[in-house]
Motif scaffolding. Sequence first.
Motif, mmCIF file in Angstrom:
data_model
loop_
_atom_site.group_PDB
_atom_site.id
_atom_site.type_symbol
_atom_site.label_atom_id
_atom_site.label_comp_id
_atom_site.label_asym_id
_atom_site.label_seq_id
_atom_site.Cartn_x
_atom_site.Cartn_y
_atom_site.Cartn_z
ATOM 1 N N ASN A 1 -4.668 5.206 0.818
ATOM 2 C CA ASN A 1 -3.581 4.229 0.683
ATOM 3 C C ASN A 1 -2.553 4.388 1.788
ATOM 4 O O ASN A 1 -2.097 3.399 2.371
ATOM 5 C CB ASN A 1 -2.908 4.395 -0.684
ATOM 6 C CG ASN A 1 -3.353 3.357 -1.688
ATOM 7 O OD1 ASN A 1 -2.789 2.281 -1.793
ATOM 8 N ND2 ASN A 1 -4.397 3.690 -2.412
ATOM 9 N N SER B 1 -5.036 -5.582 -3.537
ATOM 10 C CA SER B 1 -4.574 -4.214 -3.267
ATOM 11 C C SER B 1 -3.818 -3.660 -4.466
ATOM 12 O O SER B 1 -3.971 -2.487 -4.834
ATOM 13 C CB SER B 1 -3.689 -4.185 -2.019
ATOM 14 O OG SER B 1 -2.488 -4.912 -2.229
ATOM 15 N N PHE C 1 0.829 -1.211 0.000
ATOM 16 C CA PHE C 1 0.000 0.000 0.000
ATOM 17 C C PHE C 1 0.863 1.261 0.000
ATOM 18 O O PHE C 1 0.534 2.255 -0.653
ATOM 19 C CB PHE C 1 -0.944 0.006 1.201
ATOM 20 C CG PHE C 1 -2.259 -0.663 0.932
ATOM 21 C CD1 PHE C 1 -3.248 -0.015 0.206
ATOM 22 C CD2 PHE C 1 -2.513 -1.945 1.396
ATOM 23 C CE1 PHE C 1 -4.465 -0.629 -0.051
ATOM 24 C CE2 PHE C 1 -3.725 -2.568 1.139
ATOM 25 C CZ PHE C 1 -4.707 -1.911 0.412
#
Length: 387
Positions: free
Chosen positions: A43, A199, A16
């Motif tokens: 994020n 992700s 992330f």
Amino acid sequence: MALDSRTAIALISIVFALQSVPLILVYLLANQYKGINYWLIGNVLIAVGYFLVSLRGVIIDFFSITIANIISILGLSLLGLGVSRFTQQVYPRYFILALNAIWLVIHLHFTYINDNIIIRIINYSGIGSIIFIFAAYQLLSYKDKRLIISIRFTAIVFLCSASLFLIRIIVVLLNNYSNPLFDNSLSQTLLQISYLIMSFLLTVGLVSMISQRLYEDLRTLAIYDFLTETLNRRAMQLEINKEIAYFNRRKEQFALILMDIDRFKSINDNYGHDCGDLVLQHFTRTIKNNIRKEDALGRWGGEEFLILSRGSNVEDALILAERLRSAIESEKVITGHTIIKYTLSLGVAVYGIHGTTQEQLVKAADKALYEAKNSGRNQVAIATVFL
């Protein structure tokens, strides 16, 4: 071989964090689009939240449990809100706030009053799935067909991510884990790997939506006149060339109608350029309402506009031109206490009769327009037959 859950959570945090880099770049390039800053901050928050979770047992529980989860939930919420902002739909601020409030009450109760990590995981995963399902719904209900590929891809990723949250709830309920957060079973390993993949794909989807919108907007700027939202001269020239090629294959006539707003300079001089711009916008709206969808309308220069009327012969073109002249004559522009009435002169030329090239046809329509102007304005003139 099972992946250590603590390591997997740390990897998710790193992923992330790394994914924030392309979001920073696209934000710098396209910060005119709402929602990108939400995705960027979301994020970063998720990365920080997962990093704190990976330190469970190393730092005090208040930071690795409560603060970590609050930050992560805020990050997920911002991802969902970013979709609303980007797609310019209803901004569900209070809905998200209510979800966060419900989550926080349940989290605090099952952390400090009745400690139960399974309920906390179900609570977190349930709220996360709701946020992501809502984001997918907003994407799928977005009407901009230009972005349909990237929109659908991102919506599918949101739905898959929501499914992972729900699967996590089922896995936790079906297995009697002593510590479900750091369990190293195969099911937990697969879930963690799936989180990593989703992700990454989510960031790919978000960046692709931004890139596609930027491309489409730049393309629009290249072919449309900003003020009147009609095709510009270059785009109209390309449309005429396409129609000539179509005529050579199918022998289907088409007409050009060159239009000029009468005494437009006087409107600018007497009322100001802002009023002149309003007249141009009013003019193009009126014209669009009186031509077919298959016809093309473009700004040829200044107050001159050109219509490409597909499949029209001389009679069709003259009927259309007269209808447009009459429509403009019956209209008026009201701005403040000012009422502006204006008229229109039009020149008509038909391909194959008044010219066999774009240059000849435009010149014929221009001469016809000049004749309409010299004959008293507010009228339609037909070009002379090309010899």
